[in-house]
Design an enzyme around this catalytic site. Structure first.
Site, PDB file in Angstrom:
ATOM      1  N   GLY A   1      16.480  25.439 -21.913  1.00  0.00           N
ATOM      2  CA  GLY A   1      16.973  25.774 -20.581  1.00  0.00           C
ATOM      3  C   GLY A   1      17.426  24.545 -19.813  1.00  0.00           C
ATOM      4  O   GLY A   1      17.825  23.520 -20.390  1.00  0.00           O
ATOM      5  N   SER A   2      17.327  24.607 -18.472  1.00  0.00           N
ATOM      6  CA  SER A   2      17.976  23.630 -17.590  1.00  0.00           C
ATOM      7  C   SER A   2      17.424  22.218 -17.668  1.00  0.00           C
ATOM      8  O   SER A   2      18.025  21.295 -17.101  1.00  0.00           O
ATOM      9  CB  SER A   2      17.901  24.130 -16.148  1.00  0.00           C
ATOM     10  OG  SER A   2      18.660  25.311 -16.003  1.00  0.00           O
ATOM     11  N   VAL A   3      16.277  22.021 -18.323  1.00  0.00           N
ATOM     12  CA  VAL A   3      15.783  20.652 -18.514  1.00  0.00           C
ATOM     13  C   VAL A   3      16.821  19.812 -19.259  1.00  0.00           C
ATOM     14  O   VAL A   3      16.941  18.598 -19.037  1.00  0.00           O
ATOM     15  CB  VAL A   3      14.431  20.673 -19.266  1.00  0.00           C
ATOM     16  CG1 VAL A   3      14.070  19.303 -19.791  1.00  0.00           C
ATOM     17  CG2 VAL A   3      13.326  21.176 -18.343  1.00  0.00           C
TER      18      VAL A   3
ATOM     19  N   LYS B   1      19.815  19.605 -18.726  1.00  0.00           N
ATOM     20  CA  LYS B   1      20.865  19.122 -17.821  1.00  0.00           C
ATOM     21  C   LYS B   1      20.728  17.630 -17.523  1.00  0.00           C
ATOM     22  O   LYS B   1      21.726  16.946 -17.302  1.00  0.00           O
ATOM     23  CB  LYS B   1      20.842  19.933 -16.525  1.00  0.00           C
ATOM     24  CG  LYS B   1      21.290  21.384 -16.709  1.00  0.00           C
ATOM     25  CD  LYS B   1      21.091  22.212 -15.453  1.00  0.00           C
ATOM     26  CE  LYS B   1      21.517  23.659 -15.689  1.00  0.00           C
ATOM     27  NZ  LYS B   1      21.217  24.546 -14.546  1.00  0.00           N
TER      28      LYS B   1
END
Length: 721
Positions: free
Chosen positions: A327-329, A331
């Site tokens: 997921g967004s980690v 980014k």
């Protein structure tokens, strides 16, 4: 007719001749047999074998006696020398019910079942009625055991039972591994069990974690003692004895901090009980060295009792074996790659509502976006659309280089078995786009942590490390030091990414404002990922998500990296961010407090704390007071199992050293203690403490000498006038 009669008469008349002929034949026959025996004996003597069996070997086997000298399996220690795993015997309880077992008029079977059940109930986790049920089997049997409750009993329990002198009650010993901390980084430390392939060998073999990785080093090599003996097992007088000494196994020293690990396990259990995640993981890493200070996962198990490893339980270490979509980690690493490649324009505005890639329309996590915003807010707001723009500007080549340089798709090489390399594929434009926010890429926890070290160390990436050294039985030491594995970004890039991660916590629009800690400089990134459906696509619903938090602190001089994941909360009593914060806030608060409390002025008069772990209490107190240190003791034992501060740590003369003994854990008198000393006590014991006020301790809710249990101990502080 007359001739025949004459012939018979002649034969009868010559009996001496007949006997002579018979004697000659007999002599020749016996001679031939004797010659055959002589030839056979000569053949056996010359050849040394009979029927293809070597006589010397047969004789040696007949009188040869060999006793195995069992090597001790090496211990596993934490970073301060406290034992995590060691060799020990465990005992299995059984009861003889055969009424024929009478020796010298004494009954050697259980005849008073009421008394036996009453006494055993004091030492076994079984009610008296259940023990009686075992002692009165429905089918006649001469001997019974007591299920799992009667197995894996400690030496202390065995001795207590034997002191009762219960007729018909006995115990058998078997080699085992003792894990004194119970549930304690269980999948990482691992498990050693009896070697089922060679029951007679009575050896242990590592089947999980460090026990498996270093099995050969830990096991050592058995020795033997040989001599000739008689049929009764006694050595023949003057028989030559040949001995090969056993070579004990090496000791493995981990980077784990026992107190911090125990505290993490407590927090994990509380959170797991509240939200009932399908899986929960948390890791604390030393940001500068890559050392794993604490690591845990749920579900877990107790290696001493195997509770939690029943049918259907996973034997998989989630930290290295579980490849998942983070997921967004992700980014933060895509942002780092964009900055490093020179393609990131923080002041460029974009429409955050949606973006179309091929035939796919990608929307932000809130489904409506945040309007027209600059790319500088893409990370704090965790904008999926923003990061699609960022990776598209990077281009496929830079995106591929970023993933490779940060080590994704490659094993980290941490000393744990069955590590996964993860996977990703950049062939599709849509896949490349969704990888910008951590979907369609599979990573491991260790890969995330390793990549995060580049952000914390000015662009230098170091390998995660769980072992600090290995010491052989002969004293040879192999040290595992900090290992740089790449420099994917510059120091300037790392600094810019940390600033963006600070905004995630500190800006009102950041997704991590929940994780702010007063007075603390924290850089963090939240993550939410959909969980793949085994049948294809992704599972629906807010409970079918993976939530995570990657935090680096203090951001101005990183010391710790904390990574937490929650997968599929079954009970959503509160938002996922609150659930994570129930674990993160107390954990990070303790890390920062201990880090601040351990700092020592370079100009002050300091000394190195002596190593007293495993010493007697008296010897430890003598050694520490001789160094002009204040000594406080926790527990009722007479041997030191842990010390705080750790051995060789720098400390001011007159500072306090807290010793944990092997007895029952009891509360000391903390009157006059500083806050940092009470925090050391909390870390050492793994118990919950609530600190009120400033200055020095004046009151404590738990009296001195009382057992430290699960309740929170409140300590009040007051400034001196």
């Amino acid at each position: 007719m007359k001739k025949k009669q004459q012939s018979r008469q002649m034969s009868v008349r010559h009996p001496e001749r007949n006997r002579k002929i018979f004697g000659i034949i007999l002599i020749f026959g016996v001679g031939a047999i004797l010659l055959a025996f002589i030839c056979r004996f000569w053949y056996v003597a010359a050849g040394g074998s009979v029927d293809n069996q070597n006589l010397a070997a047969f004789r040696q086997k007949l009188y040869y006696r060999e006793a195995k000298l069992q090597a001790d399996r090496g211990n596993i220690y934490d970073r301060n020398g406290s034992v995590i795993a060691e060799d020990a015997n465990t005992y299995t309880l059984y009861a003889v019910l055969d009424k024929t077992q009478v020796v010298d008029g004494k009954k050697q079977y259980v005849y008073d079942k009421e008394k036996t059940a009453t006494v055993l109930a004091k030492y076994l986790p079984l009610a008296k009625e259940k023990i009686l049920a075992y002692l009165n089997p429905k089918q006649g049997t001469n001997q019974v055991e007591f299920g799992t409750a009667g197995t894996n009993l400690s030496l202390a329990t065995r001795n207590q039972i034997m002191k009762e002198k219960l007729p018909g009650i006995a115990l058998t010993a078997s080699p085992s591994r003792l894990y004194p901390n119970g549930v304690f980084a269980s999948y990482t430390v691992g498990l050693a069990q009896a070697n089922k392939a060679t029951d007679s060998d009575q050896s242990l073999v590592g089947v999980m974690g460090l026990e498996k990785t270093f099995d050969k080093l830990l096991a050592g090599h058995n020795g033997y003692r040989t001599a000739q003996g008689d049929n009764y097992g006694y050595r023949i007088p003057q028989a030559k004895v040949k001995t090969k000494a056993a070579k004990n196994g090496s000791n493995v020293y981990t980077t784990l901090d026992s107190s911090l690990q125990s505290y993490l396990e407590t927090l994990m259990t509380q959170v797991q009980n509240t939200y009932q995640q399908q899986s929960l993981t948390a890791v604390v890493m030393n940001a500068k060295t890559g050392e794993i200070l604490a690591a845990s996962q749920r579900p877990t198990f107790d290696p001493s009792t195997l509770d939690g490893l029943g049918a259907g339980a996973s034997w998989q270490n989630s930290l290295v074996e579980d490849a998942y979509e983070p997921g967004s980690v992700m980014k933060v690493f895509n942002l780092a790659g964009a900055i490093q490649s020179g393609t990131f324009n923080p002041n460029q505005y974009y429409d955050s509502s949606k973006i179309k890639v091929g035939d796919t329309t990608i929307r932000d996590w809130n489904h409506v976006g945040f309007g027209e915003i600059p790319l500088s807010q893409a990370l704090p707001r965790s904008s999926n659309v923003g990061f699609v723009h960022i990776v598209q500007a990077m281009g496929e080549a830079n995106q591929a280089k970023t993933l490779k340089d940060f080590g994704f798709g490659q094993k980290t090489g941490i000393a744990l078995p069955n590590e996964s390399a993860g996977s990703y594929n950049l062939n599709s434009a849509v896949t490349r786009a969704v990888m910008a926010y951590g979907q369609s890429i599979n990573v491991t926890q260790m890969q995330i942590l390793q990549a995060a070290t580049a952000l914390a160390n000015g662009g230098t990436m170091v390998r995660p490390r769980i072992v600090s050294k290995i010491k052989s039985a002969s004293g040879k030491t192999t040290t595992y030091s900090r290992q740089v594995v790449g420099k994917p970004i510059s120091a300037s890039t790392a600094s810019q990414v940390l600033d963006e991660m600070r905004d995630t916590i500190n800006q009102s629009y950041g997704t991590g404002t929940m994780y702010k800690i007063a007075g603390a400089d924290i850089a963090a990134k939240t993550g939410t990922a959909n969980v793949p459906n085994p049948k294809g696509g992704y599972l629906d619903g807010a409970t079918n998500q993976l939530h995570s938090l990657l935090a680096i602190a203090p951001a101005n001089d990183p010391q710790f990296i904390v990574y937490i994941t929650f997968k599929q909360n079954k009970v959503m009593k509160k938002p996922a961010t609150t659930a994570i914060n129930d674990l993160f806030h107390p954990l990070m608060t303790r890390l920062l407090a201990l880090n601040a409390g351990s700092s020592v002025s370079a100009s002050a008069q300091t000394l190195a704390i002596p190593a007293v772990t495993n010493d007697t209490l008296t010897a430890a107190q003598t050694a520490l007071t001789a160094k002009k240190l204040v000594v406080s003791t926790v527990g009722t034992g007479n041997r030191i199992v842990q010390q705080m501060p750790a051995a060789d740590s720098a400390a001011l003369i007159g500072s306090r050293v807290i010793l944990l003994t092997n007895g029952a854990m009891t509360m000391p008198d903390v009157s006059g203690w500083s806050k940092s000393d009470v925090l050391k006590l909390a870390q050492l014991t793994g118990k919950k403490f609530k600190l009120q006020g400033e200055g020095y301790a004046t009151k404590q809710s738990l009296a001195s000498g009382s057992l430290l249990g699960s309740e929170t101990v409140t300590v009040a502080f007051q400034k001196t006038q």
